[in-house]
Design an enzyme around this catalytic site. Structure first.
Site, PDB file in Angstrom:
ATOM      1  N   LYS A  70       0.866  -1.194   0.000  1.00 53.03           N
ATOM      2  CA  LYS A  70       0.000   0.000   0.000  1.00 53.03           C
ATOM      3  C   LYS A  70       0.895   1.234   0.000  1.00 53.03           C
ATOM      4  CE  LYS A  70      -2.296   1.776   3.753  1.00 53.03           C
ATOM      5  NZ  LYS A  70      -2.196   3.251   3.810  1.00 53.03           N
ATOM      6  N   LYS A 102      -7.442   8.178  -1.385  1.00 49.70           N
ATOM      7  CA  LYS A 102      -8.749   8.616  -0.851  1.00 49.70           C
ATOM      8  C   LYS A 102      -9.326   9.840  -1.558  1.00 49.70           C
ATOM      9  CE  LYS A 102      -7.854   6.894   3.864  1.00 49.70           C
ATOM     10  NZ  LYS A 102      -6.429   6.555   3.836  1.00 49.70           N
ATOM     11  N   ASP A 136      -3.414   4.353  -1.982  1.00 49.14           N
ATOM     12  CA  ASP A 136      -4.372   4.824  -0.976  1.00 49.14           C
ATOM     13  C   ASP A 136      -4.393   6.359  -0.967  1.00 49.14           C
ATOM     14  OD1 ASP A 136      -5.917   5.114   1.320  1.00 49.14           O
ATOM     15  OD2 ASP A 136      -4.315   4.520   2.691  1.00 49.14           O
ATOM     16  N   ARG A 186       3.313  -1.146  10.706  1.00 50.17           N
ATOM     17  CA  ARG A 186       4.420  -1.252  11.661  1.00 50.17           C
ATOM     18  C   ARG A 186       4.753  -2.659  12.168  1.00 50.17           C
ATOM     19  NH1 ARG A 186       1.947   3.670  14.804  1.00 50.17           N
ATOM     20  NH2 ARG A 186       0.164   2.687  13.785  1.00 50.17           N
ATOM     21  N   THR A 204     -11.942   5.807  10.692  1.00 52.46           N
ATOM     22  CA  THR A 204     -11.993   5.276  12.066  1.00 52.46           C
ATOM     23  C   THR A 204     -11.571   6.339  13.084  1.00 52.46           C
ATOM     24  OG1 THR A 204      -9.862   4.278  11.599  1.00 52.46           O
ATOM     25  CG2 THR A 204     -11.752   2.814  11.584  1.00 52.46           C
ATOM     26  N   ASP A 262     -13.938  14.618  -4.591  1.00 53.37           N
ATOM     27  CA  ASP A 262     -14.074  15.889  -5.306  1.00 53.37           C
ATOM     28  C   ASP A 262     -15.331  15.801  -6.179  1.00 53.37           C
ATOM     29  OD1 ASP A 262     -13.484  18.379  -6.658  1.00 53.37           O
ATOM     30  OD2 ASP A 262     -11.367  18.046  -6.208  1.00 53.37           O
TER      31      ASP A 262
HETATM   32  O1  C5P Z   1       1.292   0.607  11.108  1.00 55.89           O
HETATM   33  P1  C5P Z   1      -0.142   0.170  11.009  1.00 55.89           P
HETATM   34  O2  C5P Z   1      -0.292  -1.336  10.891  1.00 55.89           O
HETATM   35  O3  C5P Z   1      -1.005   0.764  12.104  1.00 55.89           O
HETATM   36  O4  C5P Z   1      -0.607   0.769   9.606  1.00 55.89           O
HETATM   37  C1  C5P Z   1      -1.944   0.731   9.186  1.00 55.89           C
HETATM   38  C2  C5P Z   1      -2.084   1.459   7.881  1.00 55.89           C
HETATM   39  O5  C5P Z   1      -3.461   1.510   7.532  1.00 55.89           O
HETATM   40  C3  C5P Z   1      -1.609   2.907   7.903  1.00 55.89           C
HETATM   41  O6  C5P Z   1      -1.113   3.212   6.591  1.00 55.89           O
HETATM   42  C4  C5P Z   1      -2.857   3.691   8.201  1.00 55.89           C
HETATM   43  O7  C5P Z   1      -2.830   4.998   7.697  1.00 55.89           O
HETATM   44  C5  C5P Z   1      -3.911   2.857   7.452  1.00 55.89           C
HETATM   45  N1  C5P Z   1      -5.284   3.017   7.945  1.00 55.89           N
HETATM   46  C6  C5P Z   1      -5.654   2.753   9.257  1.00 55.89           C
HETATM   47  N2  C5P Z   1      -6.952   2.917   9.656  1.00 55.89           N
HETATM   48  C7  C5P Z   1      -7.879   3.333   8.775  1.00 55.89           C
HETATM   49  C8  C5P Z   1      -7.538   3.596   7.448  1.00 55.89           C
HETATM   50  C9  C5P Z   1      -6.203   3.415   7.066  1.00 55.89           C
HETATM   51  O8  C5P Z   1      -4.814   2.360  10.064  1.00 55.89           O
HETATM   52  N3  C5P Z   1      -9.122   3.450   9.164  1.00 55.89           N
END
Ligand code: C5P
Length: 232
Positions: free
Chosen positions: A32, A61, A59, A211, A119, A64
């Site tokens: 992603k 998003k 990603d 992460r 979220t 417009d």
């Molecule tokens: O590091 P981590 O596993 O928390 O990364 C989750 C990824 O998913 C990040 O790129 C974050 O911006 C994205 N994301 C999220 N929650 C959402 C939408 C996207 O954690 N509701």
């Protein structure tokens, strides 16, 4: 449609991304690319990663007027990404325009999924600032239904919402779920989380993991563990 683990490449530059990807000598994980990396490096980063053989979920998003989204989606489609997204809040007309822009001359197109309510938006903020008075779960389902009506493939949602969305929109409607952590791992700033195994049980089609893989001592081992738990 197969289940897959998508690694969130949340790095701020090309060097960091390629140092990370160089560790993967056997697998070509689905990646992603988010706004940070895309705005830092431009579309060339997508072409370069694609050339290395990875699938890409871009990603960005989009949100417009329909005509602008249609034209922007046409550009993304030509970049040959595999999945991209937009905000369902842009209405059914915007989502239909997006599909039109994405669809190539030969009829193929990248998968298109919608963000419902982020979220990070709470019930309280949604009511007070956006003047939406329904329950947030109902808003998520309504936006998901709108996305389905417009012809989209699915939505991004918390793994805890995936089962509910499937109940309302059908098993074939794809759920892409971030917020995944290993049972023995660090949670970080995520709140509503689940393990890869649990996400599989709930019925997520794709999990987005950042992460727990990118910051792991051994990212390849962490990726393999995710695949083993989620895909089996
Ligand atoms: O590091 P981590 O596993 O928390 O990364 C989750 C990824 O998913 C990040 O790129 C974050 O911006 C994205 N994301 C999220 N929650 C959402 C939408 C996207 O954690 N509701």
């Amino acid at each position: 449609m197969g289940k897959d683990v998508i690694i969130a490449c949340d790095f701020n530059g090309k060097k960091e991304v390629f140092d990370f990807l160089d560790k993967f000598t056997e697998e070509k994980p689905y990646l992603k690319i988010g706004m940070e990396l895309f705005y830092a490096e431009g579309p060339e980063i997508v072409r370069e990663i694609k050339k290395r053989g990875h699938k890409i979920f871009l990603d960005l998003k989009l949100h417009d007027i329909p005509n602008t989204v249609m034209k922007a989606m046409k550009v993304l489609s030509n970049l040959d990404v595999d999945m991209c997204n937009l905000h369902a809040a842009g209405t059914i007309a915007m989502m239909e325009a997006a599909i039109k822009g994405l669809t190539r001359e030969d009829g193929t197109r990248p998968m298109l999924i919608a963000v419902t309510q982020l979220t990070s938006t709470s019930q309280e903020r949604m009511q007070e600032e956006l003047l939406i008075n329904e329950k947030i779960e109902d808003v998520v389902v309504k936006y998901a239904e709108n996305a389905k009506v417009a012809g989209l493939d699915g939505i991004v949602c918390s793994p805890l919402e995936a089962a509910f969305v499937k109940e309302n929109c059908g098993k074939e409607f794809i759920t892409v779920t971030p917020g995944v952590r290993f049972a023995d791992g660090e949670v970080g700033d995520q709140v509503r989380i689940t393990t890869p195994e649990k996400a599989k049980e709930i019925g997520s089609d794709y999990i987005v993991v950042g992460r727990p893989i990118t910051q792991a001592e051994d990212p390849v081992a962490a990726y393999r563990r995710c695949v083993a738990e989620f895909v089996g």
